[in-house]
Scaffold this motif. Structure first.
Motif, PDB file in Angstrom:
ATOM      1  N   ILE A 185       0.976  -1.258   0.004  1.00 31.39           N
ATOM      2  CA  ILE A 185      -0.108  -0.098  -0.014  1.00 31.39           C
ATOM      3  C   ILE A 185       0.860   1.146   0.074  1.00 31.39           C
ATOM      4  N   TRP A 186       0.193   2.375  -0.355  1.00 30.73           N
ATOM      5  CA  TRP A 186       0.914   3.668  -0.137  1.00 30.73           C
ATOM      6  C   TRP A 186       0.172   4.812   0.389  1.00 30.73           C
ATOM      7  N   ARG A 187       0.906   6.071   0.684  1.00 34.67           N
ATOM      8  CA  ARG A 187       0.103   6.963   0.904  1.00 34.67           C
ATOM      9  C   ARG A 187      -0.617   7.767   0.109  1.00 34.67           C
ATOM     10  N   TYR A 228      -4.655   5.789   2.760  1.00 34.53           N
ATOM     11  CA  TYR A 228      -3.830   4.950   2.223  1.00 34.53           C
ATOM     12  C   TYR A 228      -4.574   4.404   0.880  1.00 34.53           C
ATOM     13  N   VAL A 229      -3.662   4.047  -0.167  1.00 36.28           N
ATOM     14  CA  VAL A 229      -4.310   3.384  -1.423  1.00 36.28           C
ATOM     15  C   VAL A 229      -3.535   2.077  -1.763  1.00 36.28           C
ATOM     16  N   GLY A 230      -4.183   1.118  -2.275  1.00 34.31           N
ATOM     17  CA  GLY A 230      -3.585  -0.088  -2.611  1.00 34.31           C
ATOM     18  C   GLY A 230      -2.627   0.170  -3.941  1.00 34.31           C
ATOM     19  N   GLN A 231      -1.589  -0.649  -3.605  1.00 35.16           N
ATOM     20  CA  GLN A 231      -0.711  -0.876  -4.698  1.00 35.16           C
ATOM     21  C   GLN A 231      -0.593  -2.328  -5.298  1.00 35.16           C
ATOM     22  N   ALA A 232       0.249  -3.120  -4.897  1.00 30.82           N
ATOM     23  CA  ALA A 232       0.190  -4.663  -5.015  1.00 30.82           C
ATOM     24  C   ALA A 232      -1.124  -5.012  -4.365  1.00 30.82           C
ATOM     25  N   ALA A 233      -1.476  -4.498  -3.184  1.00 31.71           N
ATOM     26  CA  ALA A 233      -2.652  -5.032  -2.416  1.00 31.71           C
ATOM     27  C   ALA A 233      -3.947  -4.247  -2.966  1.00 31.71           C
ATOM     28  N   GLU A 267      -0.346   0.606   9.277  1.00 24.65           N
ATOM     29  CA  GLU A 267      -0.293   1.327   7.664  1.00 24.65           C
ATOM     30  C   GLU A 267       0.720   1.808   7.307  1.00 24.65           C
ATOM     31  N   TYR A 268       1.158   2.952   8.328  1.00 26.19           N
ATOM     32  CA  TYR A 268       2.249   3.994   7.981  1.00 26.19           C
ATOM     33  C   TYR A 268       3.497   3.340   7.671  1.00 26.19           C
ATOM     34  N   ASP A 269       3.790   2.196   8.819  1.00 25.74           N
ATOM     35  CA  ASP A 269       5.099   1.548   8.734  1.00 25.74           C
ATOM     36  C   ASP A 269       5.160   0.541   7.820  1.00 25.74           C
ATOM     37  N   ILE A 270       4.097   0.108   7.111  1.00 22.59           N
ATOM     38  CA  ILE A 270       3.924  -0.968   6.071  1.00 22.59           C
ATOM     39  C   ILE A 270       4.224  -0.379   4.988  1.00 22.59           C
ATOM     40  N   SER A 271       4.032   0.731   4.692  1.00 20.45           N
ATOM     41  CA  SER A 271       4.207   1.719   3.570  1.00 20.45           C
ATOM     42  C   SER A 271       5.684   2.583   3.568  1.00 20.45           C
ATOM     43  N   TYR A 272       6.449   2.137   4.471  1.00 18.81           N
ATOM     44  CA  TYR A 272       7.405   3.085   4.845  1.00 18.81           C
ATOM     45  C   TYR A 272       8.947   2.580   4.113  1.00 18.81           C
ATOM     46  N   ASN A 273       9.994   3.282   4.306  1.00 21.01           N
ATOM     47  CA  ASN A 273      11.049   2.877   3.420  1.00 21.01           C
ATOM     48  C   ASN A 273      11.381   1.298   3.929  1.00 21.01           C
ATOM     49  N   GLY A 274      11.794   0.492   2.867  1.00 16.61           N
ATOM     50  CA  GLY A 274      11.987  -0.784   2.821  1.00 16.61           C
ATOM     51  C   GLY A 274      10.699  -1.753   2.348  1.00 16.61           C
ATOM     52  N   CYS A 275       9.578  -0.949   1.811  1.00 16.65           N
ATOM     53  CA  CYS A 275       8.234  -1.682   1.585  1.00 16.65           C
ATOM     54  C   CYS A 275       8.443  -1.917  -0.029  1.00 16.65           C
ATOM     55  N   GLN A 276       9.290  -1.452  -0.779  1.00 16.28           N
ATOM     56  CA  GLN A 276       9.543  -1.799  -1.943  1.00 16.28           C
ATOM     57  C   GLN A 276       9.736  -3.296  -2.377  1.00 16.28           C
ATOM     58  N   LEU A 277       8.715  -3.634  -3.379  1.00 18.73           N
ATOM     59  CA  LEU A 277       8.542  -5.162  -3.746  1.00 18.73           C
ATOM     60  C   LEU A 277       9.546  -5.583  -4.874  1.00 18.73           C
ATOM     61  N   LEU A 278      10.520  -6.463  -4.825  1.00 13.18           N
ATOM     62  CA  LEU A 278      11.468  -6.818  -5.379  1.00 13.18           C
ATOM     63  C   LEU A 278      11.266  -8.218  -6.095  1.00 13.18           C
ATOM     64  N   PRO A 279      11.597  -8.668  -7.130  1.00 13.08           N
ATOM     65  CA  PRO A 279      11.512  -9.926  -7.554  1.00 13.08           C
ATOM     66  C   PRO A 279      12.278 -11.124  -6.908  1.00 13.08           C
ATOM     67  N   PRO A 280      11.996 -11.891  -6.139  1.00 18.08           N
ATOM     68  CA  PRO A 280      12.971 -12.968  -5.462  1.00 18.08           C
ATOM     69  C   PRO A 280      13.420 -13.700  -6.394  1.00 18.08           C
ATOM     70  N   VAL A 333      14.936  -4.614 -11.561  1.00 20.24           N
ATOM     71  CA  VAL A 333      13.743  -5.014 -12.246  1.00 20.24           C
ATOM     72  C   VAL A 333      12.741  -4.818 -11.184  1.00 20.24           C
ATOM     73  N   GLY A 334      11.706  -3.790 -11.387  1.00 19.97           N
ATOM     74  CA  GLY A 334      10.787  -3.579 -10.372  1.00 19.97           C
ATOM     75  C   GLY A 334       9.333  -3.920 -10.798  1.00 19.97           C
ATOM     76  N   SER A 335       8.319  -3.477  -9.890  1.00 18.38           N
ATOM     77  CA  SER A 335       6.839  -3.799  -9.979  1.00 18.38           C
ATOM     78  C   SER A 335       6.125  -2.395 -10.189  1.00 18.38           C
ATOM     79  N   GLY A 336       6.673  -1.444 -10.264  1.00 19.92           N
ATOM     80  CA  GLY A 336       5.899  -0.169 -10.350  1.00 19.92           C
ATOM     81  C   GLY A 336       5.515   0.377 -11.823  1.00 19.92           C
ATOM     82  N   PRO A 337       5.120   1.561 -11.950  1.00 23.56           N
ATOM     83  CA  PRO A 337       4.623   1.854 -13.536  1.00 23.56           C
ATOM     84  C   PRO A 337       5.581   2.425 -14.360  1.00 23.56           C
ATOM     85  N   TYR A 338       7.018   2.320 -13.780  1.00 25.18           N
ATOM     86  CA  TYR A 338       8.052   2.673 -14.845  1.00 25.18           C
ATOM     87  C   TYR A 338       9.275   1.552 -14.523  1.00 25.18           C
TER      88      TYR A 338
END
Length: 238
Positions: free
Chosen positions: A52-54, A61-66, A143-156, A172-177
């Motif tokens: 999620i993200w702010r 908060y708004v959903g991203q992967a969730a 919700e604040y902490d789960i969307s804080y630094n370190g929350c970015q999702l990388l391909p394992p 390699v990311g999971s975002g819009p760019y």
């Protein structure tokens, strides 16, 4: 020695909308969950999604992967992932991938973000698109902490195959760019990813240009070479 990456662009050079942001840096690493430096996260938040993200207006908060999430009990938060999510290399972004990412940041004591993730006691995969995060204690700022630094999702899969050093060179990311070109701590070129769950963003290309001196940033802005800088020194505001 500087790291240089070039990937074949997906967007034709004609009729491209482009946005250039100049800032002072530094860019610590493209492996974003390692660090909490804001200058790095300005850049990498377009490359990676979080659960999620702010919200842009600062209201919640708004959903991203969730796609949705709920507080099941005092210690348990359940996330429902969007169906069919993938990383930019086609690797599935499923509950197992999310667990790998959360376990990585909460167990790696060598990461600068490590102390921030000690509120998590366990991460449980319920099914391929459902995951539960169990906290050590009731956590009102979850919700604040789960969307804080370190929350970015990388391909394992890609990370484990390439290794952390190579991943930082060819992320390699999971975002819009997707990152198509960069010279380390200098110029980073991102192009819109057609496979993003929300569709490609309106701006085709975003360029982050590191310009250490504030006066040089202002000069580039006035010359029309950049579209935005993070701050204007008081003497130059007029």
């Amino acid at each position: 020695m500087s790291v240089v990456l070039t990937v074949q662009p997906l967007i034709a050079q004609d009729d491209v909308t482009e946005f250039v942001f100049a800032h002072s840096g530094p860019i610590r690493t493209m492996d974003a969950p390692v660090t909490w430096f804001s200058s790095t996260h300005w850049l990498t938040n377009g490359l990676y999604d979080c659960l999620i993200w702010r919200a842009a207006d600062g209201n919640g908060y708004v959903g991203q992967a969730a796609e949705s999430w709920e507080n099941v009990d005092d210690l348990t938060w359940r996330f429902h992932l969007r169906e069919g999510l993938t990383f930019q290399n086609g690797e599935p972004l499923d509950a197992e991938a999310v667990k790998w990412n959360l376990d990585r940041v909460r167990t790696r004591e060598d990461f600068l973000v490590y102390p921030q993730w000690q509120f998590i006691a366990d991460v449980v995969v319920v099914d391929p698109v459902t995951i539960e995060v169990i906290t050590v204690n009731p956590h009102p700022y979850f919700e604040y902490d789960i969307s804080y630094n370190g929350c970015q999702l990388l391909p394992p899969g890609y990370m484990e195959e390439a290794g952390e050093e190579e991943f930082a060179r060819r992320p390699v990311g999971s975002g819009p760019y997707r990152l198509v070109e960069f010279t380390e701590s200098d110029r980073y070129v991102f192009e819109a990813w057609d496979g993003y769950w929300a569709g490609p963003p309106a701006v085709d290309r975003v360029i982050y240009q590191v310009i250490p001196e504030a006066s040089a940033q202002v000069a580039e802005l006035l010359a029309g070479q950049v579209d935005m800088i993070p701050a204007v020194p008081a003497p130059d505001r007029a």
